[in-house]
Scaffold this active site. Sequence first.
Site, PDB file in Angstrom:
ATOM      1  N   ASN A 108       0.802  -1.229   0.000  1.00  0.00           N
ATOM      2  CA  ASN A 108       0.000   0.000   0.000  1.00  0.00           C
ATOM      3  C   ASN A 108       0.833   1.276   0.000  1.00  0.00           C
ATOM      4  OD1 ASN A 108      -2.624   1.583   0.675  1.00  0.00           O
ATOM      5  ND2 ASN A 108      -1.241   2.091   2.367  1.00  0.00           N
ATOM      6  N   LYS A 141       8.518  -9.147  -4.853  1.00  0.00           N
ATOM      7  CA  LYS A 141       9.644 -10.074  -4.967  1.00  0.00           C
ATOM      8  C   LYS A 141      10.050 -10.617  -3.600  1.00  0.00           C
ATOM      9  CE  LYS A 141      14.374 -10.443  -6.811  1.00  0.00           C
ATOM     10  NZ  LYS A 141      14.087 -11.698  -7.570  1.00  0.00           N
ATOM     11  N   SER A 160      -4.756   2.410  -8.343  1.00  0.00           N
ATOM     12  CA  SER A 160      -5.531   3.656  -8.354  1.00  0.00           C
ATOM     13  C   SER A 160      -6.381   3.715  -9.607  1.00  0.00           C
ATOM     14  CB  SER A 160      -4.595   4.870  -8.326  1.00  0.00           C
ATOM     15  OG  SER A 160      -5.308   6.080  -8.512  1.00  0.00           O
ATOM     16  N   TYR A 175       2.476   9.565 -11.648  1.00  0.00           N
ATOM     17  CA  TYR A 175       1.631   8.749 -10.777  1.00  0.00           C
ATOM     18  C   TYR A 175       0.719   7.848 -11.600  1.00  0.00           C
ATOM     19  CZ  TYR A 175      -1.726   7.698  -7.036  1.00  0.00           C
ATOM     20  OH  TYR A 175      -2.538   7.060  -6.125  1.00  0.00           O
ATOM     21  N   LYS A 179       0.830   3.744 -11.434  1.00  0.00           N
ATOM     22  CA  LYS A 179      -0.320   2.961 -10.991  1.00  0.00           C
ATOM     23  C   LYS A 179      -0.854   2.051 -12.096  1.00  0.00           C
ATOM     24  CE  LYS A 179      -0.480   4.255  -6.725  1.00  0.00           C
ATOM     25  NZ  LYS A 179      -0.216   3.276  -5.632  1.00  0.00           N
ATOM     26  N   ILE A 207      -9.934   9.504  -2.383  1.00  0.00           N
ATOM     27  CA  ILE A 207     -10.197   9.088  -1.014  1.00  0.00           C
ATOM     28  C   ILE A 207      -9.656  10.152  -0.069  1.00  0.00           C
ATOM     29  CG2 ILE A 207      -9.880   7.278   0.711  1.00  0.00           C
ATOM     30  CD1 ILE A 207     -11.430   6.357  -1.762  1.00  0.00           C
ATOM     31  N   THR A 209      -7.791  11.087   2.568  1.00  0.00           N
ATOM     32  CA  THR A 209      -6.752  10.617   3.485  1.00  0.00           C
ATOM     33  C   THR A 209      -5.876  11.758   3.980  1.00  0.00           C
ATOM     34  OG1 THR A 209      -5.148  10.219   1.712  1.00  0.00           O
ATOM     35  CG2 THR A 209      -6.646   8.411   2.267  1.00  0.00           C
TER      36      THR A 209
END
EC number: 1.1.1.138
Length: 267
Positions: A108, A141, A160, A175, A179, A207, A209
């Site tokens: 995450n 990995k 995302s 970004y 993603k 979201i 956050t």
Amino acid sequence: MPGQQATKHESLLDQLSLKGKVVVVTGASGPKGMGIEAARGCAEMGAAVAITYASRAQGAEENVKELEKTYGIKAKAYKCQVDSYESCEKLVKDVVADFGQIDAFIANAGATADSGILDGSVEAWNHVVQVDLNGTFHCAKAVGHHFKERGTGSLVITASMSGHIANFPQEQTSYNVAKAGCIHMARSLANEWRDFARVNSISPGYIDTGLSDFVPKETQQLWHSMIPMGRDGLAKELKGAYVYFASDASTYTTGADLLIDGGYTTR
């Protein structure tokens, strides 16, 4: 023959239970982010939880205390810089030493972008890609070797909706590209690890956050107008998705990407 079997549980409650399982969640040091909410969801369903932080050690330790007090489970915080494979490898070794195993790993931890490629620096591009894309690879990995050794495991990648679309009006190509790579990494690993582990991704929309607080209010209002549900999502609205992918309720689900975006990508 493939080694992964169907759940043995008939009851949905038993399928969703995470009792006896160990779940790792990276990027879970904030008070209301997707990482800590994923950890709360897994802890509520009975899992022992290992959470990571990059710099906010105090926040992570406070979250550990909350998880243990609220849900009565074992929890521990670890420092991990996902942009370093060695750090991710050490994380997996330390969690296995402390908890005995890892059943699910929620990759995450991530970084945001605040400019397009012309206005932004090469260093800014490399940072976002190194953390969001290569960091996910490092986690995969590192834990993948453990999953293969055990013959079971679930990797859940926080991707995302930006991996599906190009956001407007803010520019964040680095970004978006990172993603999109995470989504296809999940699909590719689902095939590569088909004999011993499941791999899925979750693609949240906007979201609340706190990470987007730097975005001007008028820009946020514009993107709200583009969301059919008309608002940001709350991180707690993602808990069920993380639990599903971490649990035995999803033993026939691999290579999937779950969009949770208030309908943004339907337009």
